[in-house]
Design a protein around this motif. Structure first.
Motif, short mmCIF file in Angstrom:
data_model
loop_
_atom_site.label_atom_id
_atom_site.label_comp_id
_atom_site.label_asym_id
_atom_site.label_seq_id
_atom_site.Cartn_x
_atom_site.Cartn_y
_atom_site.Cartn_z
N UNK A 38 1.46 64.74 0.68
CA UNK A 38 0.87 65.58 1.72
C UNK A 38 -0.59 65.20 1.96
N UNK A 39 -1.33 65.01 0.88
CA UNK A 39 -2.75 64.62 1.01
C UNK A 39 -2.85 63.26 1.68
N UNK A 40 -1.97 62.34 1.29
CA UNK A 40 -1.97 61.01 1.91
C UNK A 40 -1.73 61.11 3.41
N UNK A 41 -0.80 61.97 3.80
CA UNK A 41 -0.52 62.16 5.23
C UNK A 41 -1.71 62.75 5.96
N UNK A 42 -2.37 63.72 5.33
CA UNK A 42 -3.54 64.34 5.95
C UNK A 42 -4.66 63.33 6.15
N UNK A 43 -4.84 62.43 5.20
CA UNK A 43 -5.89 61.42 5.31
C UNK A 43 -5.59 60.39 6.38
N UNK A 103 -10.09 55.57 4.46
CA UNK A 103 -9.09 56.64 4.42
C UNK A 103 -7.67 56.08 4.57
N UNK A 104 -7.53 55.08 5.44
CA UNK A 104 -6.22 54.47 5.61
C UNK A 104 -5.77 53.79 4.32
N UNK A 105 -6.67 53.04 3.69
CA UNK A 105 -6.33 52.33 2.46
C UNK A 105 -6.02 53.30 1.32
N UNK A 106 -6.86 54.31 1.15
CA UNK A 106 -6.64 55.28 0.07
C UNK A 106 -5.34 56.04 0.28
N UNK A 107 -5.08 56.44 1.52
CA UNK A 107 -3.84 57.18 1.80
C UNK A 107 -2.62 56.31 1.53
N UNK A 108 -2.69 55.04 1.85
CA UNK A 108 -1.57 54.14 1.57
C UNK A 108 -1.34 53.99 0.07
N UNK A 109 -2.43 53.89 -0.69
CA UNK A 109 -2.30 53.78 -2.15
C UNK A 109 -1.73 55.05 -2.76
N UNK A 110 -2.18 56.19 -2.28
CA UNK A 110 -1.65 57.46 -2.76
C UNK A 110 -0.15 57.57 -2.46
N UNK A 119 -15.95 49.52 -0.56
CA UNK A 119 -15.55 50.47 0.49
C UNK A 119 -16.57 50.51 1.62
N UNK A 120 -16.10 50.99 2.78
CA UNK A 120 -16.99 51.17 3.93
C UNK A 120 -18.03 52.25 3.64
#
Length: 209
Positions: free
Chosen positions: A58-63, A157-164, A202-203
């Protein structure tokens, strides 16, 4: 004695058979009940583990959800930023929510998911500090500050959400039927140098530095 066995053998063997059968039934019932108790306990633990990994998804989707304010880039594409950084109120609420939902469930996460969650925590702490430094006092331009930062760190955010998401999906694909826990005494965070390397690349840290 021989005469006794001759006269009562059938009765004795019948009694022994009854006792043996009763013992077998008792042992079988005990094993069955013990197994049922273990299965019930495991179902409870499994529900917690599934719920914890669902929260990661859910957090990954929100990000991953982006928004725009109508601004276009040189190629005519809408410039986007994470919805959760659209303004101070939205970000503060989401930041608190993520901390509560994820960090309260880390005991039930796989080792890979734990490490991604703890990295997210480190990243958000730095982001929160940076935004607070930019957002010194309430003003009409506060939302713009958050959105501008959001545009710059969108790729993070895209990268972190994909990893999560991948860490949670790996649990559902490979570990969901494993009736054991990861070593609770192990090192649950990324190695310090790995965390630093990811943060520095990171950016967000290009803005901070």
């Amino acid at each position: 004695m021989t005469e006794f066995w001759a006269q009562n053998a059938s009765a004795v063997f019948g009694l022994l058979g009854a006792l043996g059968g009763s013992l077998i039934v008792s042992v079988t019932n005990y094993v069955s009940k013990t197994r049922d108790i273990k299965l019930q306990s495991w179902r409870g633990l499994l529900d917690r583990k599934i719920s914890a990994h669902d929260q990661v998804l859910k957090v990954a989707s929100e990000m991953h959800v982006m928004a725009g304010n109508g601004e276009m880039d040189q190629e005519g594409q809408i410039i986007r930023f994470p919805v959760v950084i659209q303004n101070r109120e939205y970000f503060e609420e989401w930041f608190t929510s993520v901390t509560t939902r994820l960090l309260s469930n880390t005991d039930w996460l796989s080792l890979k998911a734990k490490r991604e969650v703890f990295y997210l925590q480190d990243y958000l702490i730095h982001l929160h500090k940076y935004l607070n430094e930019r957002d010194i006092s309430p003003s009409s331009g506060v939302a713009e500050i958050y959105q501008e930062v959001g545009k710059e760190i969108r790729e993070d955010f895209v990268t972190i959400s994909q990893n999560l998401r991948q860490s949670a999906m790996d649990y559902f694909e490979y570990d969901i039927n494993r009736m054991t826990f990861d070593n609770l005494k192990g090192h649950h965070k990324l190695q310090r140098k790995d965390t630093e390397e990811r943060l520095l690349s990171s950016k967000l840290f290009s803005l901070i530095n």
